[in-house]
Design a protein around this motif. Sequence first.
Motif, PDB file in Angstrom:
ATOM      1  N   HIS A 158     -15.972 -17.224  -4.251  1.00 27.98           N
ATOM      2  CA  HIS A 158     -14.925 -16.288  -4.666  1.00 27.98           C
ATOM      3  C   HIS A 158     -14.394 -15.521  -3.462  1.00 27.98           C
ATOM      4  CE1 HIS A 158     -12.876 -13.074  -6.860  1.00 27.98           C
ATOM      5  NE2 HIS A 158     -13.569 -12.217  -6.132  1.00 27.98           N
ATOM      6  N   THR A 159     -15.278 -15.207  -2.518  1.00 24.00           N
ATOM      7  CA  THR A 159     -14.862 -14.458  -1.330  1.00 24.00           C
ATOM      8  C   THR A 159     -13.814 -15.223  -0.547  1.00 24.00           C
ATOM      9  OG1 THR A 159     -17.032 -13.409  -1.168  1.00 24.00           O
ATOM     10  CG2 THR A 159     -15.656 -13.407   0.809  1.00 24.00           C
ATOM     11  N   ALA A 160     -14.049 -16.516  -0.336  1.00 26.10           N
ATOM     12  CA  ALA A 160     -13.111 -17.315   0.444  1.00 26.10           C
ATOM     13  C   ALA A 160     -11.804 -17.526  -0.306  1.00 26.10           C
ATOM     14  CB  ALA A 160     -13.739 -18.665   0.791  1.00 26.10           C
ATOM     15  N   GLN A 161     -11.875 -17.646  -1.624  1.00 30.65           N
ATOM     16  CA  GLN A 161     -10.677 -17.950  -2.398  1.00 30.65           C
ATOM     17  C   GLN A 161      -9.793 -16.736  -2.647  1.00 30.65           C
ATOM     18  OE1 GLN A 161     -11.095 -21.067  -5.709  1.00 30.65           O
ATOM     19  NE2 GLN A 161     -13.131 -20.174  -5.630  1.00 30.65           N
ATOM     20  N   ASN A 162     -10.406 -15.610  -2.978  1.00 24.81           N
ATOM     21  CA  ASN A 162      -9.613 -14.538  -3.574  1.00 24.81           C
ATOM     22  C   ASN A 162      -9.674 -13.176  -2.895  1.00 24.81           C
ATOM     23  OD1 ASN A 162      -8.762 -16.203  -5.780  1.00 24.81           O
ATOM     24  ND2 ASN A 162     -10.798 -15.954  -6.678  1.00 24.81           N
ATOM     25  N   MET A 163     -10.723 -12.868  -2.162  1.00 21.39           N
ATOM     26  CA  MET A 163     -10.902 -11.487  -1.716  1.00 21.39           C
ATOM     27  C   MET A 163      -9.741 -10.993  -0.860  1.00 21.39           C
ATOM     28  SD  MET A 163     -14.095  -9.707   0.305  1.00 21.39           S
ATOM     29  CE  MET A 163     -15.171  -9.742  -1.131  1.00 21.39           C
ATOM     30  N   LEU A 164      -9.411 -11.732   0.186  1.00 17.72           N
ATOM     31  CA  LEU A 164      -8.329 -11.310   1.075  1.00 17.72           C
ATOM     32  C   LEU A 164      -6.985 -11.353   0.353  1.00 17.72           C
ATOM     33  CD1 LEU A 164      -7.427 -10.501   3.935  1.00 17.72           C
ATOM     34  CD2 LEU A 164      -7.237 -12.939   4.465  1.00 17.72           C
ATOM     35  N   ARG A 165      -6.755 -12.406  -0.406  1.00 18.27           N
ATOM     36  CA  ARG A 165      -5.479 -12.550  -1.117  1.00 18.27           C
ATOM     37  C   ARG A 165      -5.275 -11.433  -2.133  1.00 18.27           C
ATOM     38  NH1 ARG A 165      -4.296 -14.762  -5.922  1.00 18.27           N
ATOM     39  NH2 ARG A 165      -6.410 -15.582  -6.156  1.00 18.27           N
ATOM     40  N   ARG A 166      -6.319 -11.128  -2.902  1.00 22.08           N
ATOM     41  CA  ARG A 166      -6.200 -10.073  -3.903  1.00 22.08           C
ATOM     42  C   ARG A 166      -6.060  -8.699  -3.255  1.00 22.08           C
ATOM     43  NH1 ARG A 166      -8.154 -10.866  -8.995  1.00 22.08           N
ATOM     44  NH2 ARG A 166      -7.338  -8.768  -9.333  1.00 22.08           N
ATOM     45  N   ALA A 167      -6.752  -8.503  -2.137  1.00 19.63           N
ATOM     46  CA  ALA A 167      -6.631  -7.219  -1.442  1.00 19.63           C
ATOM     47  C   ALA A 167      -5.200  -7.001  -0.964  1.00 19.63           C
ATOM     48  CB  ALA A 167      -7.607  -7.164  -0.269  1.00 19.63           C
ATOM     49  N   TRP A 168      -4.568  -8.062  -0.442  1.00 16.83           N
ATOM     50  CA  TRP A 168      -3.190  -7.930   0.020  1.00 16.83           C
ATOM     51  C   TRP A 168      -2.239  -7.722  -1.157  1.00 16.83           C
ATOM     52  CZ3 TRP A 168      -0.205  -6.330   3.529  1.00 16.83           C
ATOM     53  CH2 TRP A 168       1.145  -6.683   3.557  1.00 16.83           C
ATOM     54  N   SER A 169      -2.456  -8.423  -2.263  1.00 12.78           N
ATOM     55  CA  SER A 169      -1.608  -8.240  -3.445  1.00 12.78           C
ATOM     56  C   SER A 169      -1.697  -6.806  -3.953  1.00 12.78           C
ATOM     57  CB  SER A 169      -2.015  -9.221  -4.552  1.00 12.78           C
ATOM     58  OG  SER A 169      -1.815 -10.555  -4.146  1.00 12.78           O
ATOM     59  N   SER A 170      -2.907  -6.251  -3.973  1.00 19.41           N
ATOM     60  CA  SER A 170      -3.078  -4.865  -4.412  1.00 19.41           C
ATOM     61  C   SER A 170      -2.401  -3.905  -3.442  1.00 19.41           C
ATOM     62  CB  SER A 170      -4.568  -4.531  -4.528  1.00 19.41           C
ATOM     63  OG  SER A 170      -5.186  -5.322  -5.519  1.00 19.41           O
ATOM     64  N   TYR A 171      -2.471  -4.221  -2.159  1.00 17.78           N
ATOM     65  CA  TYR A 171      -1.812  -3.373  -1.161  1.00 17.78           C
ATOM     66  C   TYR A 171      -0.300  -3.346  -1.403  1.00 17.78           C
ATOM     67  CZ  TYR A 171      -0.421  -1.510   3.391  1.00 17.78           C
ATOM     68  OH  TYR A 171       0.136  -0.741   4.389  1.00 17.78           O
ATOM     69  N   LEU A 172       0.283  -4.506  -1.674  1.00 11.53           N
ATOM     70  CA  LEU A 172       1.721  -4.569  -1.934  1.00 11.53           C
ATOM     71  C   LEU A 172       2.107  -3.752  -3.163  1.00 11.53           C
ATOM     72  CD1 LEU A 172       2.640  -8.320  -1.303  1.00 11.53           C
ATOM     73  CD2 LEU A 172       3.219  -6.340   0.112  1.00 11.53           C
ATOM     74  N   GLU A 173       1.250  -3.757  -4.168  1.00 11.78           N
ATOM     75  CA  GLU A 173       1.557  -3.046  -5.405  1.00 11.78           C
ATOM     76  C   GLU A 173       1.525  -1.533  -5.234  1.00 11.78           C
ATOM     77  OE1 GLU A 173      -1.209  -4.418  -8.288  1.00 11.78           O
ATOM     78  OE2 GLU A 173      -0.423  -6.475  -8.331  1.00 11.78           O
ATOM     79  N   HIS A 174       0.756  -1.036  -4.273  1.00 10.00           N
ATOM     80  CA  HIS A 174       0.528   0.403  -4.181  1.00 10.00           C
ATOM     81  C   HIS A 174       1.103   1.053  -2.928  1.00 10.00           C
ATOM     82  CE1 HIS A 174      -2.587  -0.957  -7.052  1.00 10.00           C
ATOM     83  NE2 HIS A 174      -2.335   0.187  -7.628  1.00 10.00           N
ATOM     84  N   HIS A 175       1.800   0.285  -2.096  1.00 15.36           N
ATOM     85  CA  HIS A 175       2.407   0.856  -0.896  1.00 15.36           C
ATOM     86  C   HIS A 175       3.892   0.506  -0.855  1.00 15.36           C
ATOM     87  CE1 HIS A 175      -1.810   1.047   0.257  1.00 15.36           C
ATOM     88  NE2 HIS A 175      -1.480   1.860   1.234  1.00 15.36           N
ATOM     89  N   GLY A 176       4.656   1.412  -0.330  1.00 14.52           N
ATOM     90  CA  GLY A 176       6.069   1.139  -0.139  1.00 14.52           C
ATOM     91  C   GLY A 176       6.300   0.370   1.143  1.00 14.52           C
ATOM     92  N   GLY A 177       7.554   0.224   1.492  1.00 10.38           N
ATOM     93  CA  GLY A 177       7.887  -0.507   2.700  1.00 10.38           C
ATOM     94  C   GLY A 177       7.464   0.199   3.974  1.00 10.38           C
ATOM     95  N   ASP A 178       7.167   1.510   3.878  1.00 14.09           N
ATOM     96  CA  ASP A 178       6.765   2.255   5.070  1.00 14.09           C
ATOM     97  C   ASP A 178       5.252   2.293   5.250  1.00 14.09           C
ATOM     98  OD1 ASP A 178       6.092   3.859   2.959  1.00 14.09           O
ATOM     99  OD2 ASP A 178       7.315   5.575   3.564  1.00 14.09           O
ATOM    100  N   ASP A 179       4.509   1.619   4.373  1.00 13.73           N
ATOM    101  CA  ASP A 179       3.047   1.501   4.479  1.00 13.73           C
ATOM    102  C   ASP A 179       2.328   2.841   4.381  1.00 13.73           C
ATOM    103  OD1 ASP A 179       2.796  -1.403   4.932  1.00 13.73           O
ATOM    104  OD2 ASP A 179       3.877  -0.976   6.782  1.00 13.73           O
ATOM    105  N   ARG A 180       2.909   3.790   3.682  1.00 14.87           N
ATOM    106  CA  ARG A 180       2.258   5.085   3.502  1.00 14.87           C
ATOM    107  C   ARG A 180       1.581   5.147   2.134  1.00 14.87           C
ATOM    108  NH1 ARG A 180       6.697   9.545   5.697  1.00 14.87           N
ATOM    109  NH2 ARG A 180       6.758   8.822   7.884  1.00 14.87           N
ATOM    110  N   PRO A 181       0.273   5.400   2.097  1.00 15.60           N
ATOM    111  CA  PRO A 181      -0.405   5.525   0.801  1.00 15.60           C
ATOM    112  C   PRO A 181       0.002   6.822   0.111  1.00 15.60           C
ATOM    113  CG  PRO A 181      -1.918   6.029   2.590  1.00 15.60           C
ATOM    114  CD  PRO A 181      -0.650   5.554   3.230  1.00 15.60           C
ATOM    115  N   ARG A 182       0.463   6.713  -1.119  1.00 11.00           N
ATOM    116  CA  ARG A 182       0.949   7.890  -1.847  1.00 11.00           C
ATOM    117  C   ARG A 182       0.028   8.280  -2.998  1.00 11.00           C
ATOM    118  NH1 ARG A 182       5.361   5.305   0.210  1.00 11.00           N
ATOM    119  NH2 ARG A 182       6.950   6.649   1.159  1.00 11.00           N
TER     120      ARG A 182
END
Length: 203
Positions: free
Chosen positions: A104-128
């Motif tokens: 699961h680590t090789a398949q999903n961890m990095l990909r899911r982490a990036w998807s979650s990052y996209l969902e919660h950050h704007g284009g300026d990469d500032r956590p709100r």
Amino acid sequence: MRAATSAAVFLCLTTVLVHVLLVFLHVAPPNPLSQQYSRQVNAWVFPLFEQNWRLFAPDPESVNRQISARTTHTAPDGTVQVSGWFELTAVDSSAVKHNVFPSHTAQNMLRRAWSSYLEHHGGDDRPRSQRALMIQRYLTNIASERVAGRRGGSFEAIQLRVVTVPIAAPAPAGGTGVAAVAPGAADTRYLPWWKVEADSHGN
């Protein structure tokens, strides 16, 4: 010895029951109980135990992403050394390819982490929000651990580069075999430099 074993079993069962209850509150429709304890539920579930329904309603990827990382290290003379780019996605892909039971680590961890990052950050990469900050730290830790595990050495900061390449649409049935829509141009996104805690990558 018997008392210690009984205590360990009781602790494990309690942890499992609490986990099942919190995950149930997370996936259940909104209700007074889940709303009252939403902070505790989210703190337990995210980011490691996040649930979704893509198993029943798949959302195929429409892009390929190549995530790379580079680090900085301050030498004893004060000069800052910047490493070359390390391909995180390529490491995951090689671990999955030709593997009948990829982790699961090789398949999903990095990909899911990036998807979650996209969902919660704007284009300026500032956590709100606190959750956005948590996802940012989670992504930082994943990248730091993988770079340290492959390259070794110490570093104080890390930067990610994400190259997104759209996937061409499939050709229509009975067509000429050429994609119906040509893929768009690749998009390259550079994230800010993030400080890395020494214990997050084993130094």
